[in-house]
Structures are given as structure tokens and as C-alpha cells.
Design a protein around this motif. Structure first.
Motif, PDB file in Angstrom:
ATOM      1  N   ALA A 340       0.831  -1.201   0.000  1.00 17.78           N
ATOM      2  CA  ALA A 340       0.000   0.000   0.000  1.00 17.78           C
ATOM      3  C   ALA A 340       0.867   1.253   0.000  1.00 17.78           C
ATOM      4  CB  ALA A 340      -0.928  -0.003   1.212  1.00 17.78           C
ATOM      5  N   GLU A 341       1.964   1.239   0.745  1.00 19.59           N
ATOM      6  CA  GLU A 341       2.840   2.408   0.796  1.00 19.59           C
ATOM      7  C   GLU A 341       3.506   2.679  -0.548  1.00 19.59           C
ATOM      8  OE1 GLU A 341       4.197   2.645   5.460  1.00 19.59           O
ATOM      9  OE2 GLU A 341       5.367   1.413   4.099  1.00 19.59           O
ATOM     10  N   TRP A 342       3.999   1.626  -1.186  1.00 17.86           N
ATOM     11  CA  TRP A 342       4.650   1.822  -2.490  1.00 17.86           C
ATOM     12  C   TRP A 342       3.630   2.216  -3.557  1.00 17.86           C
ATOM     13  CZ3 TRP A 342       9.535   2.635  -3.653  1.00 17.86           C
ATOM     14  CH2 TRP A 342      10.507   2.274  -2.725  1.00 17.86           C
ATOM     15  N   THR A 343       2.380   1.761  -3.395  1.00 17.57           N
ATOM     16  CA  THR A 343       1.334   2.194  -4.321  1.00 17.57           C
ATOM     17  C   THR A 343       1.073   3.689  -4.158  1.00 17.57           C
ATOM     18  OG1 THR A 343       0.309  -0.006  -4.239  1.00 17.57           O
ATOM     19  CG2 THR A 343      -1.036   1.801  -5.078  1.00 17.57           C
ATOM     20  N   VAL A 344       1.009   4.157  -2.916  1.00 20.06           N
ATOM     21  CA  VAL A 344       0.873   5.597  -2.674  1.00 20.06           C
ATOM     22  C   VAL A 344       2.056   6.340  -3.292  1.00 20.06           C
ATOM     23  CG1 VAL A 344       0.892   7.398  -0.901  1.00 20.06           C
ATOM     24  CG2 VAL A 344      -0.522   5.361  -0.585  1.00 20.06           C
ATOM     25  N   ALA A 345       3.266   5.796  -3.079  1.00 20.51           N
ATOM     26  CA  ALA A 345       4.469   6.437  -3.619  1.00 20.51           C
ATOM     27  C   ALA A 345       4.377   6.583  -5.139  1.00 20.51           C
ATOM     28  CB  ALA A 345       5.709   5.631  -3.233  1.00 20.51           C
ATOM     29  N   GLU A 346       3.923   5.522  -5.805  1.00 22.13           N
ATOM     30  CA  GLU A 346       3.816   5.572  -7.267  1.00 22.13           C
ATOM     31  C   GLU A 346       2.767   6.581  -7.707  1.00 22.13           C
ATOM     32  OE1 GLU A 346       3.285   2.614 -11.124  1.00 22.13           O
ATOM     33  OE2 GLU A 346       3.064   1.808  -9.096  1.00 22.13           O
ATOM     34  N   GLU A 386      -6.578   9.307  -8.092  1.00 24.42           N
ATOM     35  CA  GLU A 386      -5.922   8.030  -7.857  1.00 24.42           C
ATOM     36  C   GLU A 386      -5.013   8.088  -6.638  1.00 24.42           C
ATOM     37  OE1 GLU A 386      -5.777   6.110 -12.346  1.00 24.42           O
ATOM     38  OE2 GLU A 386      -4.005   7.151 -11.575  1.00 24.42           O
ATOM     39  N   MET A 387      -4.337   9.208  -6.453  1.00 21.93           N
ATOM     40  CA  MET A 387      -3.500   9.334  -5.266  1.00 21.93           C
ATOM     41  C   MET A 387      -4.355   9.284  -4.001  1.00 21.93           C
ATOM     42  SD  MET A 387      -1.036  12.427  -3.945  1.00 21.93           S
ATOM     43  CE  MET A 387      -2.440  13.273  -3.201  1.00 21.93           C
ATOM     44  N   GLU A 388      -5.454  10.030  -3.988  1.00 21.29           N
ATOM     45  CA  GLU A 388      -6.296  10.037  -2.793  1.00 21.29           C
ATOM     46  C   GLU A 388      -6.925   8.667  -2.539  1.00 21.29           C
ATOM     47  OE1 GLU A 388      -6.271  12.112  -0.586  1.00 21.29           O
ATOM     48  OE2 GLU A 388      -5.764  14.058  -1.415  1.00 21.29           O
ATOM     49  N   GLN A 389      -7.256   7.944  -3.591  1.00 19.92           N
ATOM     50  CA  GLN A 389      -7.779   6.595  -3.392  1.00 19.92           C
ATOM     51  C   GLN A 389      -6.721   5.684  -2.782  1.00 19.92           C
ATOM     52  OE1 GLN A 389      -9.331   6.352  -7.566  1.00 19.92           O
ATOM     53  NE2 GLN A 389     -11.101   5.392  -6.612  1.00 19.92           N
ATOM     54  N   SER A 390      -5.480   5.818  -3.215  1.00 22.52           N
ATOM     55  CA  SER A 390      -4.396   5.018  -2.653  1.00 22.52           C
ATOM     56  C   SER A 390      -4.126   5.391  -1.204  1.00 22.52           C
ATOM     57  CB  SER A 390      -3.117   5.198  -3.484  1.00 22.52           C
ATOM     58  OG  SER A 390      -3.296   4.747  -4.799  1.00 22.52           O
ATOM     59  N   VAL A 391      -4.183   6.686  -0.904  1.00 19.87           N
ATOM     60  CA  VAL A 391      -3.984   7.138   0.472  1.00 19.87           C
ATOM     61  C   VAL A 391      -5.078   6.572   1.376  1.00 19.87           C
ATOM     62  CG1 VAL A 391      -3.989   9.170   1.972  1.00 19.87           C
ATOM     63  CG2 VAL A 391      -2.710   9.214  -0.167  1.00 19.87           C
ATOM     64  N   VAL A 772     -20.900  -9.522  -0.824  1.00 19.32           N
ATOM     65  CA  VAL A 772     -19.512  -9.103  -0.993  1.00 19.32           C
ATOM     66  C   VAL A 772     -18.951  -8.688   0.363  1.00 19.32           C
ATOM     67  CG1 VAL A 772     -17.946  -7.445  -2.069  1.00 19.32           C
ATOM     68  CG2 VAL A 772     -19.858  -8.383  -3.376  1.00 19.32           C
ATOM     69  N   VAL A 773     -17.857  -9.347   0.769  1.00 16.53           N
ATOM     70  CA  VAL A 773     -17.246  -9.066   2.080  1.00 16.53           C
ATOM     71  C   VAL A 773     -15.789  -8.633   1.941  1.00 16.53           C
ATOM     72  CG1 VAL A 773     -18.779 -10.603   3.342  1.00 16.53           C
ATOM     73  CG2 VAL A 773     -16.659 -11.508   2.362  1.00 16.53           C
ATOM     74  N   GLY A 774     -15.315  -8.505   0.708  1.00 16.97           N
ATOM     75  CA  GLY A 774     -13.938  -8.064   0.492  1.00 16.97           C
ATOM     76  C   GLY A 774     -13.773  -7.550  -0.923  1.00 16.97           C
ATOM     77  N   SER A 775     -12.985  -6.503  -1.075  1.00 16.80           N
ATOM     78  CA  SER A 775     -12.775  -5.899  -2.398  1.00 16.80           C
ATOM     79  C   SER A 775     -11.305  -5.607  -2.598  1.00 16.80           C
ATOM     80  CB  SER A 775     -13.603  -4.624  -2.535  1.00 16.80           C
ATOM     81  OG  SER A 775     -13.282  -3.720  -1.496  1.00 16.80           O
ATOM     82  N   VAL A 776     -10.960  -5.238  -3.823  1.00 16.91           N
ATOM     83  CA  VAL A 776      -9.568  -4.984  -4.175  1.00 16.91           C
ATOM     84  C   VAL A 776      -9.039  -3.796  -3.388  1.00 16.91           C
ATOM     85  CG1 VAL A 776      -8.061  -4.196  -6.028  1.00 16.91           C
ATOM     86  CG2 VAL A 776      -9.706  -6.013  -6.450  1.00 16.91           C
ATOM     87  N   GLY A 777      -7.822  -3.956  -2.882  1.00 13.72           N
ATOM     88  CA  GLY A 777      -7.170  -2.875  -2.157  1.00 13.72           C
ATOM     89  C   GLY A 777      -6.033  -2.288  -2.974  1.00 13.72           C
ATOM     90  N   SER A 778      -4.804  -2.500  -2.507  1.00 16.32           N
ATOM     91  CA  SER A 778      -3.652  -1.833  -3.111  1.00 16.32           C
ATOM     92  C   SER A 778      -2.989  -2.682  -4.181  1.00 16.32           C
ATOM     93  CB  SER A 778      -2.621  -1.508  -2.026  1.00 16.32           C
ATOM     94  OG  SER A 778      -3.181  -0.677  -1.054  1.00 16.32           O
ATOM     95  N   GLY A 779      -2.272  -1.994  -5.060  1.00 16.03           N
ATOM     96  CA  GLY A 779      -1.471  -2.672  -6.059  1.00 16.03           C
ATOM     97  C   GLY A 779      -1.236  -1.783  -7.261  1.00 16.03           C
ATOM     98  N   PRO A 780      -0.030  -1.816  -7.822  1.00 17.44           N
ATOM     99  CA  PRO A 780       0.261  -0.972  -8.976  1.00 17.44           C
ATOM    100  C   PRO A 780      -0.517  -1.347 -10.223  1.00 17.44           C
ATOM    101  CG  PRO A 780       2.092  -2.463  -8.510  1.00 17.44           C
ATOM    102  CD  PRO A 780       1.138  -2.586  -7.374  1.00 17.44           C
ATOM    103  N   THR A 781      -1.083  -2.564 -10.277  1.00 15.10           N
ATOM    104  CA  THR A 781      -1.848  -2.988 -11.451  1.00 15.10           C
ATOM    105  C   THR A 781      -3.345  -2.757 -11.278  1.00 15.10           C
ATOM    106  OG1 THR A 781      -1.984  -5.251 -10.587  1.00 15.10           O
ATOM    107  CG2 THR A 781      -0.124  -4.741 -12.027  1.00 15.10           C
ATOM    108  N   VAL A 782      -3.738  -2.108 -10.201  1.00 16.31           N
ATOM    109  CA  VAL A 782      -5.159  -1.855  -9.942  1.00 16.31           C
ATOM    110  C   VAL A 782      -5.581  -0.570 -10.649  1.00 16.31           C
ATOM    111  CG1 VAL A 782      -6.887  -1.343  -8.169  1.00 16.31           C
ATOM    112  CG2 VAL A 782      -5.094  -3.042  -7.723  1.00 16.31           C
ATOM    113  N   ASN A 783      -6.644  -0.661 -11.455  1.00 14.60           N
ATOM    114  CA  ASN A 783      -7.251   0.516 -12.079  1.00 14.60           C
ATOM    115  C   ASN A 783      -8.181   1.138 -11.043  1.00 14.60           C
ATOM    116  OD1 ASN A 783      -8.723   2.398 -13.492  1.00 14.60           O
ATOM    117  ND2 ASN A 783      -9.250   1.037 -15.184  1.00 14.60           N
ATOM    118  N   LEU A 784      -7.793   2.279 -10.503  1.00 15.37           N
ATOM    119  CA  LEU A 784      -8.535   2.851  -9.386  1.00 15.37           C
ATOM    120  C   LEU A 784      -9.884   3.430  -9.802  1.00 15.37           C
ATOM    121  CD1 LEU A 784      -5.593   4.459  -7.416  1.00 15.37           C
ATOM    122  CD2 LEU A 784      -6.841   2.365  -6.894  1.00 15.37           C
TER     123      LEU A 784
END
Length: 835
Positions: A340-346, A386-391, A772-784
């Protein structure tokens, strides 16, 4: 591969293929037979040991043949030392051939010992020992990997090479562990093997694999770290055992194997963390600036995140991008918090790059700035979102990263405000809406695009999406374009940009029929004298114009219903207010609802296509501004006046402009109504506090709207689903211990898909009842924008999953086709949280 095969194929043949002509100097005649055996119709060998004069003439003739294409390679074997000086080369009758092509040996890496080490990297230490005792023959080198060396270890572990032996001792498979326990005779051979292969004498007196492995793990991991750092270690670590430099290739190969293969990753993560703590590496290496490029210990990932932050704060964008690239496949990113941190960084880097590449110039006219925003400037809004979504996905604390996010927010707002000032200037000069050959008003969309299609006999699905900002429509266009012909156009919003006005502007005849009438001291949205403030009143107006073959439906209902009774419907109005409803009620949920809405629209398009509709038009009432309140500065104070309507970012009535507010005559901004003035803040701020999301004002983000036209096709046989595989912790466990588990997704390159073909899949976790009890979180390949995961054939990626806080129990992770919701792959897991 034998040493002869290696030299012939990897050295001589490769150089001859690259240069066409190769001269081999061989004073010891070691390679004579090997070179002679390379002769073929396309490769001519010149043996100058027979007669220098005659072979010089033969070589010249062969060179002509080479130039004419009669042969493909020419190799000249010379039983002499290579020339070192210009004078030597003048005397050498064959140096001209080397100058034309290539020669061997050339440089330190071509000496016999170096070639042997390259050919047999698993035996570097043993090769060094052989050379220290004299120059070994080719047969002696080949004997190193024959069955006679380390027979017990090879037999017990079922392996052949030193690399495999080391991996087996460090992280054995269950069968290897069992064999080691049954046979106690291997330990003494293991000690000798480690000494001969790595130059290290074990200190432990233990005879079990575990005691040997504990010492071996530290030796291997610390050696990789030391070698990767070029030996520039602090004095406090100088006495820590490490291997000889000649064993670097073997150490690097072993560590690569341990990190790369799923069967060893957990062992690696555990032991690397243990060794790091035991040696106090973060503290002892705090003064080191160069840690190398490999991924040995977890503190290195922390170090490089700090280096990334410092580089970007110093505006060293290229350096930051290189650090990011080097960490993308780090084993430590299997920890979701680090991912999650590196995704925010990117995302921060992406935003700052966009901001840096957008020097603001003055625009000649309003049409120019509208098209500029639609074509390129909207990218800054996407990157900020996208940055705010990652944060929002990031739950840990990192002071440097927090500083970086603050810097990025400020840089975005500064640029956005400069663009806003230019837009306000042009509206004040020219009025609104903008005019131009390629610009529509929102109030023209129905009559220009929907009506003619209906008149031509087409069945049309008319999606009225609340708060669909232009940059989101671009992402939607990308998704729909995979299977449909899609056109995206910018249109000018109808002012004021609040929902009932914007939605009424999308009705037939709205360009002339829409007005704001004064009733009971407020302004009411009207269409041809009829109230049009709610979906039902607007649909009643639509039916009065287009007859009973119209029907409206909520997007949720369209998706949920399995059998739609719409066979006779020619115009289907699909409505959603999800973004606006949730954003006004709970502003901080806006970042979560955006991907859900985009996915629903994609599914809705698939449903109406299956129902036989031939065209879909996707339109919206207004855009929105997304800015954190603490970054936006002070609120705007409303201008003095008598206001009939007071919204978050506009006022209607009568009033007076001031330094913070623009007050324009309603005619100047294209509004019909029983009032005089339209007032808005000049800056990107509201009149009300507590908003992350707001609209109703005058900005490019709120007023430049998308309109998408989608050509639908008759139902056809769909392309087969890809063979996506999903797993968790290499299948070693079905229990997740964190609410942020990392799921591995792989697409083996076996399908009939092009390697450059990229798809997007949906990933979700559902309970036994389908909730639905879980959804996609962090990752550089995630289309936010969609929360979908992008993947290409032949790739394996990791994606964080965000589980609901109040869920526990068994669940299924599903990979889905975004359009049809067909299941591509699934995985059953259960929670075992460590509180």
C-alpha cells in the motif's frame, strides 16, 4: 552443459554469429579440437597451425566468400598469443581479421579461469582451488558436476548441483526433510561441501539440518547483502562471516531461487527478518548510503522508500522513478501494508510528473480551454483522484511519505487554481456555455444524439449518471472500447450545476424548454411550464414527448434483475445517483463508490446489449471537485445580496461581486429564469465546510462534461475466458490472518492471447450467501477508476484484498469478467485473524 559445449556455443559460436568473423588466439592449443569441430557448410575454419602463409591466402579468399554470402561465419584459429601493441598487430598476419570482426580472448573475462567460472557458476570455489594448484584440463572441470562429488547430499536431497544442495539444506521440501532425518551420514559431507563451495567452516557442532541451516541462512543472506553492497560495510559488521567474492554467482543464484519460488518464500521471509534482527542491521548500517540493488533484508525496502521520498522532495523525478522501478517486484511487497505504501508512492510520483509537465499558458478563448481540459488537462484530476484513493487504502504511518502526499496535494491545488483563474477570466469575458463547431450544450444531447437514433428505428438505452466527471468517463471509454465502438465528446454543462437542473437539461427540447421559475420565494426547475425537480416528474415529461414505448429503471435494478420485461421498449432510461447521494451524505465514501459505479455502468451496458438495444448514450448532469478541505484553504464567504437559492458553490438571486466571488447576469451564463444574478466563488472552494467532494459551481471539473455514444451489437458467442489462476500463500494455507491479505494472480502464457494483450478482471470476496465481504485494495496494477486488476499473458502479480471489518468466517475469492460477471477462477479461504 560440459565446459566444451559452453565454450563452443556461448563463447565462440555466439561471437562468430554477432561479428561474422572471429580470430581465436590459443597459444596452449587448448581449443584446437573444439574449434575444428565447428566447421560446417556455413562456417569455415582456418587452422593457421598448418602453414601461416597458405592459410593467410585461404583466409582472404574466405573473407571474400563471407562478403558475398557464400558462408555465414569465418573462424581463424591461431596457436599464438594475441597481439598487445600496434607493433605486434602489424606483424600479425591475422590481426586484420580480428579488426574486421572479433577476437578471443579479449579482456580479463576471457582468461581460462574466468571462462570456467562462467560455465560452472555452482563450482566457483572449487574451480578457484583447482587453479591455485595448477591449470586444470577441460576434463577436470567437467568432472566437477559428475556423480562423484557430494554423493550423499545429492542422493538424500535428490538433486545434482551445488545450488540445489544449498537450497535443499536451507528450505527443503517435505520429502527432502524426511530423507535428511532418516539418513544421518550426510552431515559431515555437508560441512565439507559448505567449506569447499563457499569457503566457510561451520561453527555449529550440531548434526541436524536445522542447526546447520540456521548458521547457513545467516551466511548466505549476509553474504548476498555484503557482495551487493560492494563490501562497503561499517566496522561493526566486518567480523560477520561471509563467503569469498568468487562465490558471488552461487550466492546470488541461491537467493534468487529462494525468493522466486513460492515453496521457499515464507521460509525466506522468516529467516531474512530473523537475521536482520540478530545482526541489528538497520542500526549498524544507518550511515550507509549504498545498499546495493538486491532484495535481501526487509530494512532495505524501508531504506529505499526513504530514498524515494527524499529524491522526489528534491524534485529528482528520474531518480525516484528508477528507485520505484527497482522495487516493483520486491518480495517484501507481499506484506499488504508495504504494498500500500509503495502504491501511494507511485501515485504521488504520477501526479507530480503530470503537474511538472503542465506549464500554464493563457488560452485564447473559452473553446480552447474546454478542449484542452478534455484532451489533456483532465489528467491532473485523474492522477489526484488516484492518489487520494491510494492514500485511503494506506493504514500505516510513514512520516516521509506523509510529507510527500502533502507536497503533492499542494502542487495539485496550486496548478488547479491557476487553471481555474484562467477559466473564470474567460467565462467572465465570453459567458457560458462555450461555443464551437465541435461543442454541444448538455441541453442539446437528447435532440442531437438520442432523438435521431429513435427516429431511425433504433432501440436506445439512455444512461443518466449523476456526477460523472470527464476523467472518469475516459476510463469508462477505455473499458467499453475493448468490445464496442465508443465515441466520447465533451459537452458544456447547463448552469447552475446542481442535479435537478442538470438532469432536466438532458430531456428532449430542453435547450428551449428549461427554465427556473420563481415559486414561493424559491426557484423551481421547469420544462415547458411543468415541474421537473424529481426523476418521476422528468420521466413524465419525457413520456409526454416520446410516448409509452419509454421506460425508466434504476441501474441497480437493471443489473439485479435476471429477466427484464423490456422487449417492446424503444427508449430505456437508466438512472443512478450513487455518487451524488453518498457523497453528500458521507463525503469521505466518495473514493470507495467511484469504482463501484463504473463497474455497474459496464455491467449495465452488457445487460442492455443482451436485451437487444442497438445504441447506448451515457450522459451526466455535472462533474465535481475533489479536494481535501485542509488543502483548500479558507471557505468562500457569500457575496452581499438577496439570494433565492443558496447552494454549496453557487447563489441565485440578486447580488454584488467582490474580490472572492464572481457575480454574473444569468443571461451571460445561459440560464433562463425569473431572477437576475448568478454568483460563484472564483476559487475552488465551497461556501460550506466539511466537504471533500463538492459541485454546483463554475469550474472545468464541474462544467466540462462527457457524453459517450456506444454502438451495441447483437448477442454473439463471446471470446473464451482466459485461464487466470488465483492463490494465497502458494496454497500452503487456506487461512488469512490479516484483514489485508495479498492475493497472487497468474495468467500462464498458454492461452491463445497475444503477449501484449491486456485485460482487466474484477476481484472480490463473497460469503456463503453471496454478499460481498472483500474488495480490491492496493497494487500498482489496480485501475482505481474501476477497482479492476490489469494483467497480461505470462505474468504473475500480487494484489491486496480489503476485507470488511465486521466479517469473519469462510469466503470465496472470485476473479470475474467485468462485463458479464462470469467467474474466471475462484478460491475458498477462511479467516483466522490475529487480534
Amino acid at each position: 552443459m560440459t565446459i566444451r559445449d559452453y565454450i563452443r556455443t556461448e563463447v565462440f559460436a555466439r561471437r562468430a554469429e554477432q561479428a561474422s568473423c572471429l580470430v581465436i588466439y590459443d597459444p596452449t592449443r587448448r581449443y584446437h579440437d573444439l574449434v575444428s569441430a565447428m566447421a560446417s557448410p556455413s562456417c569455415q575454419i582456418i587452422d593457421t597451425g598448418v602453414s601461416v602463409i597458405e592459410q593467410r591466402e585461404t583466409a582472404m579468399a574466405a573473407l571474400i566468400d563471407l562478403g558475398e554470402g557464400k558462408i555465414h561465419q569465418l573462424i581463424v584459429w591461431v596457436p599464438a598469443l594475441p597481439p598487445e601493441s600496434d607493433e605486434d598487430r602489424q606483424k600479425d598476419p591475422f590481426s586484420v581479421f580480428a579488426k574486421i570482426g572479433a577476437q578471443f580472448p579479449l579482456g580479463d573475462g576471457d582468461d581460462y579461469a574466468s571462462v570456467c567460472r562462467k560455465a560452472k557458476p555452482d563450482f566457483v570455489v572449487e574451480i578457484n582451488r583447482l587453479f591455485s594448484e595448477g591449470e586444470p584440463s577441460l576434463d577436470t572441470i567437467d568432472a566437477l558436476d559428475k556423480g562423484g562429488a557430494w554423493p550423499r547430499l545429492k542422493t538424500v536431497l535428490g538433486v545434482n548441483s551445488p545450488r540445489e544442495i544449498l537450497v535443499g539444506l536451507l528450505s527443503p521440501a517435505a520429502s527432502q526433510e524426511e530423507s535428511l532425518k532418516k539418513d544421518s551420514t550426510w552431515a559431515s559431507e555437508a560441512r565439507e561441501f559448505i567449506f569447499r563451495s563457499l569457503g566457510h567452516k561451520l561453527k555449529t557442532k550440531g548434526q541436524t539440518r536445522q542447526t546447520i541451516a540456521d548458521e547457513l541462512w545467516q551466511l548466505v543472506l549476509f553474504s548476498e547483502f555484503a557482495l551487493d553492497s560492494n563490501g562497503s560495510l561499517p566496522p561493526s559488521l566486518s567480523a560477520v562471516p561471509r563467503v569469498e567474492p568468487q562465490a558471488q554467482g552461487l550466492i546470488f543464484d541461491v537467493c534468487n531461487e529462494l525468493r522466486k519460488h513460492q515453496d521457499h518464500r515464507d521460509n525466506y521471509l522468516t529467516h531474512a527478518s530473523t537475521v536482520e534482527k540478530a545482526l541489528a542491521l538497520p542500526e549498524r548500517t544507518s550511515e550507509m548510503r549504498k545498499l546495493g540493488n538486491r532484495d535481501t533484508f526487509p530494512f532495505e525496502e524501508r531504506h529505499y522508500l526513504g530514498e524515494f521520498v527524499e529524491a522526489l522532495l528534491a524534485s529528482k523525478v528520474d531518480q525516484a522513478r528508477e528507485i520505484l522501478r527497482s522495487r516493483q517486484h520486491s518480495i517484501w511487497l507481499s506484506d499488504e501494508s508495504r504494498l500500500a505504501e509503495w502504491t501511494v508512492a507511485e501515485r504521488v510520483l504520477d501526479l507530480l510528473e503530470v503537474v511538472a509537465n503542465r506549464p500554464l499558458a493563457k488560452f485564447a478563448n473559452l473553446e480552447g480551454i474546454v478542449h484542452a481540459y478534455a484532451s489533456s488537462w483532465r489528467e491532473m484530476d485523474r492522477r489526484y483522484r488516484e492518489m487520494e484513493q491510494s492514500v485511503a487504502e494506506w493504514q500505516e504511518e510513514h512520516e516521509g511519505l506523509e510529507r510527500l502526499v502533502t507536497t503533492a496535494r499542494s502542487a495539485y491545488l496550486k496548478l488547479a487554481e491557476r487553471l481555474q483563474a484562467e477559466f473564470v477570466r474567460l467565462v467572465e469575458d465570453e459567458g457560458w456555455p462555450a461555443t464551437g463547431a465541435h461543442l454541444l450544450r448538455n441541453s442539446q444531447v437528447f435532440d442531437r444524439e438520442v432523438g435521431p437514433s429513435l427516429d431511425a428505428g433504433q432501440r436506445v438505452a439512455y444512461f443518466l449518471v449523476d456526477s460523472l466527471r470527464y476523467e472518469l468517463a475516459v476510463e469508462l471509454e477505455k473499458q467499453l472500447s475493448d468490445n464496442h465502438a465508443v465515441k466520447l465528446f465533451p459537452v458544456c454543462a447547463q448552469l447552475p450545476t446542481y442535479t435537478e437542473v442538470g438532469m432536466a437539461s438532458l430531456m428532449p427540447g430542453a435547450d428551449m424548454a428549461l427554465s427556473l421559475a420563481l415559486k414561493d420565494k424559491t426557484l423551481v426547475t421547469m420544462l415547458n411550464g411543468s415541474i421537473a425537480t424529481t426523476p418521476s416528474t422528468r420521466f413524465a415529461y419525457l413520456k409526454s414527448k416520446k410516448g409509452d414505448l419509454c421506460q425508466d429503471i434504476e441501474l441497480d435494478e437493471l443489473i439485479r434483475q435476471k429477466k427484464l420485461k423490456i422487449e417492446k421498449v424503444r427508449l430505456l432510461v437508466v438512472r443512478t445517483r450513487d455518487i451524488d447521494t453518498i457523497a453528500h451524505g458521507s463525503p469521505h465514501q466518495i473514493l470507495e463508490i467511484i469504482p463501484t459505479l463504473i463497474r455497474q455502468i459496464i455491467r449495465g451496458i452488457s445487460k442492455v446489449e443482451a436485451a437487444g438495444f442497438q445504441k447506448a448514450v451515457i450522459a451526466t448532469d455535472h462533474g465535481f471537485i475533489l479536494i481535501r478541505e485542509e488543502e483548500a484553504g479558507n471557505l468562500a464567504h457569500p457575496p452581499a445580496g438577496d439570494w433565492l437559492v443558496e447552494k454549496a458553490r453557487c447563489l441565485l438571486g440578486e447580488g454584488y461581486p467582490d474580490s472572492a466571488n464572481l457575480v454574473l447576469k444569468r443571461e451571460h451564463v445561459g440560464i433562463r429564469g425569473e431572477f437576475s444574478d448568478y454568483a460563484v466563488p472564483k476559487a475552488l472552494v465551497p461556501y460550506e465546510r466539511g466537504n471533500l467532494y463538492f459541485h454546483e459551481g463554475l469550474s472545468l471539473q464541474e462544467c466540462v462534461l462527457p457524453c459517450l455514444f456506444v454502438e451495441l451489437k447483437p448477442a454473439t458467442k463471446r471470446q473464451p475466458l482466459p485461464s487466470i489462476q488465483i492463490s494465497y500463500r502458494q496454497g500452503k494455507t487456506d487461512k488469512i490472518t490479516s484483514r489485508r491479505p495479498v492475493i497472487d494472480i497468474a495468467w500462464p502464457a498458454l492461452d491463445m492471447f497475444d503477449q501484449d494483450y491486456e485485460i482487466e478482471i474484477s476481484l472480490e470476496a463473497i460469503d456463503s450467501k453471496g454478499k460481498v465481504v472483500g474488495s480490491v485494495g492496493s497494487g500498482p496494477t489496480v485501475n482505481l477508476a474501476t477497482q479492476g486488476v490489469r494483467i497480461r499473458p505470462g505474468l504473475a502479480i500480487s494484489v491486496g484484498l480489503r476485507m470488511d471489518d465486521d466479517f469473519s468466517g469462510t469466503f470465496t475469492v472470485r476473479a470475474l469478467d467485468p462485463a458479464t460477471q462470469a467467474t474466471i477462477s475462484d478460491l475458498i479461504l477462511k479467516t483466522a485473524y490475529i487480534e
